[in-house]
Design an enzyme around this catalytic site. Structure first.
Site, PDB file in Angstrom:
ATOM      1  CE  LYS A  72      -8.124  -2.220  14.374  1.00 23.25           C
ATOM      2  NZ  LYS A  72      -7.116  -2.984  13.584  1.00 23.25           N
ATOM      3  CG  PHE A 108      -1.709   5.924  13.773  1.00 18.68           C
ATOM      4  CD1 PHE A 108      -1.281   5.605  14.877  1.00 18.68           C
ATOM      5  CD2 PHE A 108      -1.845   7.026  13.019  1.00 18.68           C
ATOM      6  CE1 PHE A 108      -0.342   6.501  15.551  1.00 18.68           C
ATOM      7  CE2 PHE A 108      -0.913   8.129  13.694  1.00 18.68           C
ATOM      8  CZ  PHE A 108      -0.288   7.667  14.862  1.00 18.68           C
ATOM      9  CG  ASN A 124      -0.183  -0.020   2.472  1.00 18.95           C
ATOM     10  OD1 ASN A 124       0.712   0.729   2.860  1.00 18.95           O
ATOM     11  ND2 ASN A 124      -0.276  -0.957   3.303  1.00 18.95           N
ATOM     12  N   PRO A 174      -3.334 -11.476  10.460  1.00 18.91           N
ATOM     13  CG  PRO A 174      -1.364 -11.708  11.714  1.00 18.91           C
ATOM     14  CD  PRO A 174      -1.936 -12.126  10.349  1.00 18.91           C
ATOM     15  CG  ASP A 175      -6.382  -6.026  14.057  1.00 19.01           C
ATOM     16  OD1 ASP A 175      -5.300  -5.419  14.565  1.00 19.01           O
ATOM     17  OD2 ASP A 175      -7.344  -5.839  14.047  1.00 19.01           O
TER      18      ASP A 175
HETATM   19  O1  C5P Z   1      -8.548  -2.072  11.006  1.00 17.70           O
HETATM   20  P1  C5P Z   1      -7.603  -1.190  10.638  1.00 17.70           P
HETATM   21  O2  C5P Z   1      -6.645  -1.559   9.663  1.00 17.70           O
HETATM   22  O3  C5P Z   1      -8.059   0.124   9.918  1.00 17.70           O
HETATM   23  O4  C5P Z   1      -6.929  -0.572  11.860  1.00 17.70           O
HETATM   24  C1  C5P Z   1      -5.805   0.232  11.981  1.00 17.70           C
HETATM   25  C2  C5P Z   1      -4.921   0.163  13.313  1.00 17.70           C
HETATM   26  O5  C5P Z   1      -4.593  -1.370  13.455  1.00 17.70           O
HETATM   27  C3  C5P Z   1      -3.712   0.763  12.967  1.00 17.70           C
HETATM   28  O6  C5P Z   1      -2.866   1.076  14.483  1.00 17.70           O
HETATM   29  C4  C5P Z   1      -2.677  -0.558  12.291  1.00 17.70           C
HETATM   30  O7  C5P Z   1      -1.490  -0.531  12.609  1.00 17.70           O
HETATM   31  C5  C5P Z   1      -3.344  -1.696  13.359  1.00 17.70           C
HETATM   32  N1  C5P Z   1      -3.378  -3.196  12.634  1.00 17.70           N
HETATM   33  C6  C5P Z   1      -2.688  -4.107  12.900  1.00 17.70           C
HETATM   34  N2  C5P Z   1      -2.717  -5.128  12.335  1.00 17.70           N
HETATM   35  C7  C5P Z   1      -3.590  -5.535  11.101  1.00 17.70           C
HETATM   36  C8  C5P Z   1      -4.280  -4.452  10.862  1.00 17.70           C
HETATM   37  C9  C5P Z   1      -4.177  -3.040  11.495  1.00 17.70           C
HETATM   38  O8  C5P Z   1      -2.085  -3.950  13.868  1.00 17.70           O
HETATM   39  N3  C5P Z   1      -3.565  -6.630  10.586  1.00 17.70           N
END
Ligand code: C5P
Length: 425
Positions: free
Chosen positions: A364, A346, A228, A328-329
């Site tokens: 989150k 963020f 991205n 993974p988030d």
């Molecule tokens: O859900 P979204 O991607 O919009 O969330 C953004 C936040 O979650 C940011 O702080 C990003 O660094 C974190 N994030 C993460 N792992 C992911 C997706 C997002 O840590 N797979």
């Protein structure tokens, strides 16, 4: 003009001074004899750009390498060289200069100059100024590697440190004399960062801060992948601000073109899975709950279900289709895990920032979430952010990423201190 008019009132009521990181600082920049003098022209420019006023003083030897006129043109101030020339109102340039200064930086600092200051000598204007100072002094050595490693220079450096004089560098690498080794002057950007760190209140002293930054790259085959437009600039600015505030900073970075900020440990990763592993490994410490995790990375939400081992060849067959699996988030995992650190997320959105940001903060489970309209800021040097917390939304005026990073670090430090204080609600 009323300077305070441009200051920014932060959500918790504190004031963040407007301007660059060195706004209002008056620095004396001392040059001694060495080929690295040519780089100090750039350093002067960077310090001024960061908001400082810069008064140059040069030894006679320094004037052989770069002219006082060059330094005068860059700083807009007459350059001091000769201790016998009456430049101040009372003719005592050394006293006046050190009275006015918030700090003296000697760059390049030659072996001879370090020796003279280590022994309290005052046989030219710059050494007199160093002896007469009542402000901090930093030296940025630059010399041949053998001069640096000579026991006499090492003894002098140890004495200077013992006298509370900061020594930044030297770097290792190619030298003007054709040799390779320790003795190169730090690059101007690193010196500028060291000066900023020098003056930054150590509000995160003793804290460990782990930051993710940049994009991730999810391979399709060995030569192609999905990524991205995140440049990493915001995450790197936050890492720099946290280090300047005294934190022990680890930056876990996806592929970017940016150099590691001074004083920051950087771990390079490519994919979301690698980023997750690095975050978990770094946060696997007893002080996890007292650490701070700032997830700035634009992590790919999905990755190709399988990456080909060899380059996918073009053929007469129909174009390949990609199947995706979810990544993974990382932030959610850390925030929901045992003994979570103080987590900051963020959210880069293209629309409905408030709704999405509030929802994301809750999902989150992070106390502080920084929202921005990502497509407007990717790759740019400035940003417009809104902080979301239990009390609601706190928009900050548009600013450069370095200033916003400093404000954010101040906010985080304030919140940590408030939560640690027994009188906090
Ligand atoms: O859900 P979204 O991607 O919009 O969330 C953004 C936040 O979650 C940011 O702080 C990003 O660094 C974190 N994030 C993460 N792992 C992911 C997706 C997002 O840590 N797979």
């Amino acid at each position: 003009m009323d300077d305070a008019a441009d200051d920014l009132v932060l959500p918790h009521g504190a004031i963040a001074p407007a301007g660059g990181a060195l706004a209002g600082r008056h620095l004396v920049l001392g040059l001694t004899g060495g080929i690295a003098c040519y780089k100090v022209a750039e350093l002067a420019r960077l310090l001024i750009k960061a908001g400082a006023t810069v008064q140059v003083a040069m030894t006679d030897a320094a004037t052989r390498f770069i002219t006082p006129l060059t330094m005068q043109a860059l700083t807009g101030r007459p350059v001091f060289v000769d201790e016998w020339t009456s430049q101040g109102g009372n003719g005592m340039a050394h006293i006046d200069l050190s009275r006015q200064a918030d700090g003296i930086i000697v760059a390049p600092a030659s072996a001879d100059f370090m020796a003279r200051v280590a022994h309290g000598m005052a046989n030219d204007l710059l050494s007199t100024l160093c002896l007469a100072r009542d402000c901090p002094l930093a030296m940025v050595p630059a010399m041949n590697r053998q001069m640096w490693s000579n026991p006499a220079t090492q003894r002098n450096a140890a004495q200077l440190r013992a006298d509370d004089i900061a020594i930044w560098g030297p770097d290792s690498g190619d030298q003007a004399c054709g040799e390779v080794g320790d003795g190169r002057m730090l690059e101007p950007e690193a010196i500028r960062d060291a000066v900023i760190a020098w003056f930054t209140p150590k509000v995160l002293q003793g804290k460990r801060v782990v930051i993710t930054a940049g994009p991730t790259f999810e391979p399709i085959d060995p030569v192609r992948g999905i990524t991205n437009r995140s440049s990493g600039k915001m995450g790197y600015a936050i890492a720099r601000a946290a280090a300047n505030a005294g934190a022990d900073v680890t930056l876990i970075s996806g592929p970017t073109a940016l150099p590691a900020p001074w004083g920051v440990r950087r771990i390079d990763v490519e994919t979301a899975q690698q980023m997750r592993e690095a975050v978990q490994a770094v946060l696997l410490t007893p002080d996890r709950a007292r650490s701070v995790f700032i997830a700035v990375a634009a992590v790919a939400d999905w990755r190709p279900a399988s990456a080909a081992n060899e380059k996918i060849k073009r053929s007469d067959d129909p174009a390949p289709t990609l199947a995706f699996v979810e990544n993974p988030d990382i932030l959610r995992e850390v925030a929901h895990g045992p003994n979570p650190p103080y987590c900051v997320g963020f959210a880069a959105e293209t629309n409905d920032l408030d709704t999405y940001a509030a929802e994301k903060r809750a999902r989150k489970r992070v106390p502080l979430l920084v929202g921005n309209l990502g497509h407007l800021t990717f790759g740019k040097d400035d940003n417009e952010i809104v902080l979301f917390d239990d009390a609601g939304r706190h928009p900050l005026p548009r600013g450069d990423k370095a200033s916003l990073a400093r404000i954010l670090i101040g906010e985080i430090a304030h919140r940590l201190a408030a939560s640690a204080s027994p009188s906090s609600p």
